[in-house]
Design a protein around this motif. Structure first.
Motif, short mmCIF file in Angstrom:
data_model
loop_
_atom_site.label_atom_id
_atom_site.label_comp_id
_atom_site.label_asym_id
_atom_site.label_seq_id
_atom_site.Cartn_x
_atom_site.Cartn_y
_atom_site.Cartn_z
N UNK A 5 7.38 13.26 -6.20
CA UNK A 5 6.14 12.88 -6.41
C UNK A 5 5.38 11.94 -5.39
N UNK A 6 3.84 11.61 -5.76
CA UNK A 6 3.32 10.62 -4.90
C UNK A 6 2.64 9.63 -5.71
N UNK A 7 2.38 8.58 -4.89
CA UNK A 7 1.78 7.30 -5.36
C UNK A 7 0.89 6.97 -4.53
N UNK A 8 -0.25 6.48 -4.73
CA UNK A 8 -1.40 5.99 -3.77
C UNK A 8 -1.88 4.88 -4.33
N UNK A 9 -2.53 3.96 -3.28
CA UNK A 9 -3.21 2.79 -3.57
C UNK A 9 -4.02 2.06 -2.45
N UNK A 10 -4.85 1.31 -2.76
CA UNK A 10 -5.57 0.53 -1.61
C UNK A 10 -5.43 -0.73 -1.82
N UNK A 11 -5.74 -1.50 -0.56
CA UNK A 11 -5.30 -2.86 -0.66
C UNK A 11 -6.51 -3.46 0.45
N UNK A 12 -6.80 -4.75 0.49
CA UNK A 12 -7.66 -5.52 1.49
C UNK A 12 -6.71 -5.94 2.47
N UNK A 13 -5.53 -6.01 2.55
CA UNK A 13 -4.42 -6.42 3.21
C UNK A 13 -4.26 -5.44 4.53
N UNK A 14 -3.88 -5.88 5.51
CA UNK A 14 -3.73 -5.25 6.90
C UNK A 14 -2.46 -4.48 6.59
N UNK A 15 -2.57 -3.36 7.65
CA UNK A 15 -1.47 -2.49 7.76
C UNK A 15 -0.20 -3.15 7.98
N UNK A 16 -0.20 -4.08 8.93
CA UNK A 16 0.87 -4.81 9.17
C UNK A 16 1.88 -5.78 7.90
N UNK A 17 0.55 -6.10 7.01
CA UNK A 17 1.03 -6.96 6.03
C UNK A 17 1.88 -6.07 5.01
N UNK A 18 1.26 -4.82 4.76
CA UNK A 18 1.80 -3.84 3.94
C UNK A 18 3.11 -3.22 4.39
N UNK B 277 -5.46 2.37 7.91
CA UNK B 277 -6.76 1.63 7.86
C UNK B 277 -7.78 2.21 8.71
N UNK B 278 -9.03 2.27 8.19
CA UNK B 278 -10.03 2.89 9.18
C UNK B 278 -11.11 1.74 9.48
N UNK B 279 -10.96 0.53 8.76
CA UNK B 279 -12.04 -0.33 8.63
C UNK B 279 -11.23 -1.59 8.09
N UNK B 280 -11.85 -2.64 8.53
CA UNK B 280 -11.24 -3.99 8.12
C UNK B 280 -11.41 -4.23 6.51
N UNK B 281 -10.32 -4.85 6.16
CA UNK B 281 -10.10 -5.03 4.83
C UNK B 281 -10.00 -3.68 3.81
N UNK B 282 -9.48 -2.78 4.37
CA UNK B 282 -9.37 -1.46 3.85
C UNK B 282 -8.29 -0.64 3.87
N UNK B 283 -7.07 -0.73 3.51
CA UNK B 283 -5.93 -0.14 3.69
C UNK B 283 -5.73 0.81 2.61
N UNK B 284 -5.19 2.26 2.97
CA UNK B 284 -4.83 3.20 2.03
C UNK B 284 -3.49 3.26 2.11
N UNK B 285 -2.66 3.37 0.99
CA UNK B 285 -1.16 3.68 1.08
C UNK B 285 -0.89 4.87 0.30
N UNK B 286 -0.08 6.04 0.96
CA UNK B 286 0.52 7.17 0.04
C UNK B 286 1.93 6.94 0.17
N UNK B 287 2.66 7.15 -0.73
CA UNK B 287 3.99 7.34 -0.71
C UNK B 287 4.42 8.52 -1.42
N UNK B 288 5.25 9.12 -0.80
CA UNK B 288 5.76 10.71 -1.30
C UNK B 288 7.28 10.45 -1.45
N UNK B 289 7.88 10.85 -2.59
CA UNK B 289 9.29 10.68 -2.58
C UNK B 289 9.90 12.15 -3.30
N UNK B 290 10.99 12.22 -2.86
CA UNK B 290 12.06 13.05 -3.54
C UNK B 290 13.34 12.89 -3.69
N UNK B 291 14.17 13.43 -4.83
CA UNK B 291 15.36 13.03 -4.80
C UNK B 291 15.82 13.13 -6.28
N UNK B 292 16.82 12.73 -6.66
CA UNK B 292 17.31 12.25 -8.08
C UNK B 292 17.00 11.20 -8.53
#
Length: 108
Positions: free
Chosen positions: A34-47, A93-108
């Motif tokens: 599966x995949x899970x996506x979200x955005x945050x105003x936090x920096x890449x480093x914080x996430x 992150x492409x701009x300040x205060x806008x970071x996108x995260x995509x998590x992709x997982x597989x397994x049991x």
């Protein structure tokens, strides 16, 4: 079977203050994916730091497998492996205060 649901797997720590979460998951003969996506105003480093601290407690060995910066764009990729599971987190992150995260997982 494949579909969408409102929640990511319980072993994937929810990022505090995440916005616009979306999940797509399914199962087949080799297990769940599966995949899970979200955005945050936090920096890449914080996430990235959050997941580097949280995932080992869920049994994952975590590595930064990619790090790049080009102009205003910054991307970090974390790969987590645990018994029977793999998780890849792309934090961009492409701009300040806008970071996108995509998590992709597989397994049991």
């Amino acid at each position: 079977s494949w579909g969408t649901s409102a929640n990511a797997p319980d072993w994937l720590p929810a990022y505090p203050g995440a916005q616009g979460q979306a999940v797509m998951s399914g199962t087949d003969q080799s297990g769940a994916r599966g995949t899970f996506t979200f955005s945050s105003k936090d920096s890449v480093d914080q996430i990235v730091t959050f997941y580097e601290k949280e995932l080992p407690g869920k049994g994952y060995k975590v590595e930064r497998t990619m790090s790049t910066r080009q102009g205003a764009m910054r991307m970090e990729v974390l790969t987590g492996t645990a018994t029977g599971r793999t998780l890849r987190l792309s934090v961009v992150s492409n701009e300040p205060n806008q970071t996108a995260v995509t998590a992709a997982w597989e397994g049991k």
